[in-house]
Design a protein around this motif. Structure first.
Motif, mmCIF file in Angstrom:
data_model
loop_
_atom_site.group_PDB
_atom_site.id
_atom_site.type_symbol
_atom_site.label_atom_id
_atom_site.label_comp_id
_atom_site.label_asym_id
_atom_site.label_seq_id
_atom_site.Cartn_x
_atom_site.Cartn_y
_atom_site.Cartn_z
ATOM 1 N N VAL A 47 0.840 -1.199 0.000
ATOM 2 C CA VAL A 47 0.000 0.000 0.000
ATOM 3 C C VAL A 47 0.881 1.257 0.000
ATOM 4 O O VAL A 47 0.642 2.190 -0.770
ATOM 5 C CB VAL A 47 -0.987 -0.011 1.194
ATOM 6 N N TYR A 48 1.920 1.271 0.825
ATOM 7 C CA TYR A 48 2.800 2.445 0.868
ATOM 8 C C TYR A 48 3.527 2.637 -0.463
ATOM 9 O O TYR A 48 3.725 3.770 -0.917
ATOM 10 C CB TYR A 48 3.806 2.338 2.016
ATOM 11 N N ARG A 49 3.921 1.547 -1.101
ATOM 12 C CA ARG A 49 4.565 1.651 -2.426
ATOM 13 C C ARG A 49 3.577 2.171 -3.467
ATOM 14 O O ARG A 49 3.937 2.953 -4.347
ATOM 15 C CB ARG A 49 5.133 0.297 -2.854
ATOM 16 N N MET A 50 2.335 1.710 -3.357
ATOM 17 C CA MET A 50 1.302 2.165 -4.294
ATOM 18 C C MET A 50 0.993 3.652 -4.093
ATOM 19 O O MET A 50 0.660 4.348 -5.045
ATOM 20 C CB MET A 50 0.034 1.329 -4.123
ATOM 21 N N GLU A 51 1.117 4.104 -2.862
ATOM 22 C CA GLU A 51 0.921 5.528 -2.576
ATOM 23 C C GLU A 51 2.001 6.345 -3.291
ATOM 24 O O GLU A 51 1.713 7.400 -3.873
ATOM 25 C CB GLU A 51 0.956 5.743 -1.071
ATOM 26 N N THR A 52 3.234 5.845 -3.268
ATOM 27 C CA THR A 52 4.332 6.509 -3.961
ATOM 28 C C THR A 52 4.078 6.554 -5.469
ATOM 29 O O THR A 52 4.391 7.541 -6.130
ATOM 30 C CB THR A 52 5.670 5.778 -3.672
ATOM 31 N N LYS A 53 3.484 5.470 -6.002
ATOM 32 C CA LYS A 53 3.154 5.402 -7.439
ATOM 33 C C LYS A 53 1.943 6.264 -7.791
ATOM 34 O O LYS A 53 1.591 6.396 -8.956
ATOM 35 C CB LYS A 53 2.774 3.962 -7.829
ATOM 36 N N LYS A 54 1.265 6.783 -6.756
ATOM 37 C CA LYS A 54 0.053 7.576 -6.919
ATOM 38 C C LYS A 54 -1.128 6.756 -7.434
ATOM 39 O O LYS A 54 -2.032 7.280 -8.089
ATOM 40 C CB LYS A 54 0.303 8.804 -7.786
ATOM 41 N N ALA A 55 -1.141 5.462 -7.133
ATOM 42 C CA ALA A 55 -2.274 4.609 -7.484
ATOM 43 C C ALA A 55 -3.378 4.741 -6.438
ATOM 44 O O ALA A 55 -4.551 4.503 -6.724
ATOM 45 C CB ALA A 55 -1.838 3.149 -7.590
ATOM 46 N N LEU A 56 -2.982 5.102 -5.211
ATOM 47 C CA LEU A 56 -3.945 5.352 -4.140
ATOM 48 C C LEU A 56 -3.431 6.492 -3.286
ATOM 49 O O LEU A 56 -2.296 6.938 -3.448
ATOM 50 C CB LEU A 56 -4.197 4.083 -3.312
ATOM 51 N N ARG A 57 -4.303 6.992 -2.419
ATOM 52 C CA ARG A 57 -3.912 8.126 -1.570
ATOM 53 C C ARG A 57 -4.544 7.999 -0.191
ATOM 54 O O ARG A 57 -5.583 7.368 -0.036
ATOM 55 C CB ARG A 57 -4.304 9.446 -2.220
ATOM 56 N N ARG A 58 -3.887 8.625 0.780
ATOM 57 C CA ARG A 58 -4.422 8.682 2.144
ATOM 58 C C ARG A 58 -5.549 9.702 2.154
ATOM 59 O O ARG A 58 -5.414 10.786 1.612
ATOM 60 C CB ARG A 58 -3.365 9.155 3.135
ATOM 61 N N THR A 59 -6.641 9.335 2.813
ATOM 62 C CA THR A 59 -7.739 10.288 2.888
ATOM 63 C C THR A 59 -7.905 10.841 4.293
ATOM 64 O O THR A 59 -8.289 11.982 4.460
ATOM 65 C CB THR A 59 -9.067 9.662 2.427
ATOM 66 N N LYS A 60 -7.641 10.009 5.287
ATOM 67 C CA LYS A 60 -7.739 10.474 6.675
ATOM 68 C C LYS A 60 -7.072 9.478 7.607
ATOM 69 O O LYS A 60 -6.626 8.413 7.180
ATOM 70 C CB LYS A 60 -9.195 10.685 7.082
ATOM 71 N N PHE A 68 -7.139 4.725 3.163
ATOM 72 C CA PHE A 68 -6.698 4.925 1.784
ATOM 73 C C PHE A 68 -7.872 4.784 0.825
ATOM 74 O O PHE A 68 -8.824 4.054 1.099
ATOM 75 C CB PHE A 68 -5.631 3.884 1.411
ATOM 76 N N GLU A 69 -7.763 5.465 -0.316
ATOM 77 C CA GLU A 69 -8.745 5.305 -1.387
ATOM 78 C C GLU A 69 -8.009 5.233 -2.720
ATOM 79 O O GLU A 69 -6.885 5.721 -2.848
ATOM 80 C CB GLU A 69 -9.763 6.445 -1.390
ATOM 81 N N ALA A 70 -8.654 4.629 -3.687
ATOM 82 C CA ALA A 70 -8.062 4.504 -5.018
ATOM 83 C C ALA A 70 -7.977 5.881 -5.666
ATOM 84 O O ALA A 70 -8.914 6.671 -5.576
ATOM 85 C CB ALA A 70 -8.911 3.566 -5.871
#
Length: 128
Positions: A47-60, A68-70
């Motif tokens: 999940v953290y790697r995907m956040e770096t790729k901007k595939a998902l993001r933290r919402t709260k 996280f959300e897509a």
């Protein structure tokens, strides 16, 4: 922005987010079938790697859990996969279509929908 390339595990994580909406790492991990469930830390790292790729993001953040959300749509991810697959065949779709027909994966309804899409595309391309 270029669509991120996603691995099988990443696509499974995205499937959880597309289906359930915003989730914590624990909720994502628990969405996997019990027999094939990856370890919590595996999901967390991915999940953290995907956040770096901007595939998902933290919402709260709720207490200590990050939600996280897509940030990539299912349609966009599917298009990327299909483009990659076509690239393996030099852009030729015929071998893929032949396999779908021979395997029974392509229905008459699918063919009719494809025909309608091609007709619409043809109408758009006609000079007025």
């Amino acid at each position: 922005m270029a669509k991120p390339k996603l691995s099988k595990l990443e696509l499974q994580i995205m499937e959880a987010l597309w289906t359930k909406g915003p989730c914590s790492v624990r909720e994502i991990q628990e969405s996997f079938p019990a027999k094939k469930r990856p370890a919590y830390t595996t999901v967390q790292t991915t999940v953290y790697r995907m956040e770096t790729k901007k595939a998902l993001r933290r919402t709260k953040k709720i207490a200590t859990a990050l939600i996280f959300e897509a940030s990539v749509s299912r349609d966009s991810a599917e298009r990327r996969l299909i483009d990659d697959l076509l690239g393996l065949f030099g852009g030729r779709s015929r071998p893929i279509m032949a396999h779908l027909v021979e395997s029974g994966s392509l229905t008459l309804e699918d063919v009719r929908a494809a025909e309608q899409a091609l007709l619409k595309l043809e109408d758009k391309e006609k000079p007025e």
